[in-house]
Design an enzyme around this catalytic site. Sequence first.
Site, mmCIF file in Angstrom:
data_model
loop_
_atom_site.group_PDB
_atom_site.id
_atom_site.type_symbol
_atom_site.label_atom_id
_atom_site.label_comp_id
_atom_site.label_asym_id
_atom_site.label_seq_id
_atom_site.Cartn_x
_atom_site.Cartn_y
_atom_site.Cartn_z
ATOM 1 N N SER A 1 0.861 -1.173 0.000
ATOM 2 C CA SER A 1 0.000 0.000 0.000
ATOM 3 C C SER A 1 0.906 1.235 0.000
ATOM 4 C CB SER A 1 -0.924 -0.046 1.224
ATOM 5 O OG SER A 1 -1.729 1.098 1.313
ATOM 6 N N TYR B 1 -5.034 8.049 -7.400
ATOM 7 C CA TYR B 1 -4.053 7.085 -6.861
ATOM 8 C C TYR B 1 -4.281 6.764 -5.388
ATOM 9 C CZ TYR B 1 0.570 5.473 -5.220
ATOM 10 O OH TYR B 1 1.601 4.774 -4.640
ATOM 11 N N LYS C 1 -4.578 2.973 -3.028
ATOM 12 C CA LYS C 1 -3.711 2.503 -1.957
ATOM 13 C C LYS C 1 -4.490 2.306 -0.657
ATOM 14 C CE LYS C 1 0.009 1.975 -4.255
ATOM 15 N NZ LYS C 1 0.657 0.651 -4.376
#
Length: 270
Positions: free
Chosen positions: A158, A172, A176
């Site tokens: 992550s 983005y 994560k």
Amino acid sequence: MAALPAWNLLKGKTAAVTGGTTGIGRAIVLAYISQGCNVAVNHLGLDKDEGLRHSLLEEVKAIEDTGIKAGKILELAGDVTKPETSTSLIQEAVSQWGKLDIFVANAGVFKPAELLNIEPSLLDHSVDVNVKGTFYSCQAAARQMVKQGHGGSIIGVSSVSALLGGGFQTHYTPTKAAILSMMQSMAIALGKDKIRCNALMPGTIGTSLAAHDMKNPTKMAALEERIPLGRIGDPNDMAGPALFLACEEMSRYVNATGLLADGGMYSKLQ
């Protein structure tokens, strides 16, 4: 930076790592091999990346030549957005070494973009690789580990971006955060099978994904000021945390958590 000493902590283990020829994935592959672990490495197999593939194999050979009880490597090209890629990677590892003990879902993409200019194709690609690719690969690893019946360790790479926003990262950071959440839920689902699932959460690391920041002296200085340790991370800084999460003797009760390795950046509010 120096590699970890060859403590033989993963002797006789088998691991598979996606996106393993560059950056954090590569550092993890080399660390595992130096600890006696056999590692199956996934990569995209692009012509432009042939140099990285060859240099990785050369580094493994150099580790073997030191005389330590190093693990072996095999590499397989494939796109993690296709479920069959991870299935093949794991089947190859099991065919070669008889089992799968450790799986690292590392493959990921990032291209900075302004929110108002993000095209569907960029968002789709980010989700496809970072979220779907991680899910498919971890699912394939879990199926193998459940079938074996002796547990294992699954690690999803992550980021500190799972906890912090970024103006050029709106496509983005959610991916994560999804990986952290995925590891938590997988840990609950697989606990009965003695499979530990955790997220490794790097801060700003000097890899190709962060190249846009590394080339900007002003941005670089601001990043370093934000990090209490005073420096951008190196891919090898992630080798120790990844080894810790993989090693049953060291982390056997660590499950459903995110291991933040960011030099203290997340904590520096002011």
